[in-house]
Design a protein around this motif. Structure first.
Motif: not given
Length: 222
Positions: A102, A108, A110, A125
């Protein structure tokens, strides 16, 4: 049933949040690393025939990889070695591999769609668990194919022909089990796993981990 963008669309919402699909391969193997792939798409039409990697032949999975690499907006991998699995347990090894993947994405995400029923990623996350997510979600299906092809290719480079890694990718096939019983574990084997309990000649090689460090593994040896 072909995977769709239903879950991705729901999670992206009106604000267009970035959604990553995650899948892993190698969890049940006796040798080699566990590998996690993260995929982000723009909800465009995926390559034809994309589905859960287990429903595709090895040749079709391999052929899909360049198509997926051209189509996806972000692909990243994370890996935990057999030594890390022995030291940390599978849950923590998966967590580290997933976070590595990730963190390596170009943007990045959401929110994450994770194949399975257990959130091994955790904060920061938000995670949507999806049992058989590789059959329901296009981004998870893509991650399953990419992860499988990448790990299989790695296992094939390790040699150990007697153990059949090029064919079984470190999973307990009959050829693999027979070689273990006769020759013992290679430098690529997970030595904390309970298959060694069923191999009297090699039982002394087993590594014992504090139970607090991770879950155990039930015996799979026939």
């Amino acid at each position: 049933m072909a995977p769709t963008y239903e879950i991705e669309t729901l999670l992206a919402g009106a604000r267009g949040k970035i959604v990553a699909g995650i899948d892993e391969v190698g969890r049940g193997a006796w040798a080699g690393p566990v590998l996690v792939c993260a995929v982000v798409t723009d909800l465009s039409e995926p390559p034809g025939g994309l589905t859960d990697s287990k429903q595709l032949s090895a040749a079709r999975r391999t052929a899909l990889v360049p198509e997926l690499e051209r189509w996806a907006k972000g692909i990243a991998y994370g890996e935990a070695s057999h030594e890390e699995i022995d030291a940390l347990g599978m849950t923590e090894a998966l967590r580290r591999a997933a976070r590595q993947a990730l963190d390596a994405l170009p943007r990045r995400p959401d929110v994450v769609i994770l194949d399975g029923s257990h959130d091994y990623i955790g904060s920061p996350w938000p995670v949507r668990l999806e049992v058989k997510g590789d059959q329901a979600s296009i981004s998870v299906a893509a991650a399953s194919v990419l992860a499988k092809v990448r790990r299989d290719a790695h296992m094939a480079t390790l040699g150990c022909d007697e153990y059949g890694f090029a064919e079984n990718a470190g999973y307990p096939s009959p050829v693999h089990q027979a070689a273990l019983a006769e020759l013992g574990p290679t430098p690529h084997h997970r030595l904390s796993w309970s298959y060694l309990d069923d191999l009297p000649r090699w039982r002394h090689l087993k590594k014992h981990r504090d139970a607090a460090a991770g879950e155990g593994q039930i015996s799979l040896f026939g």
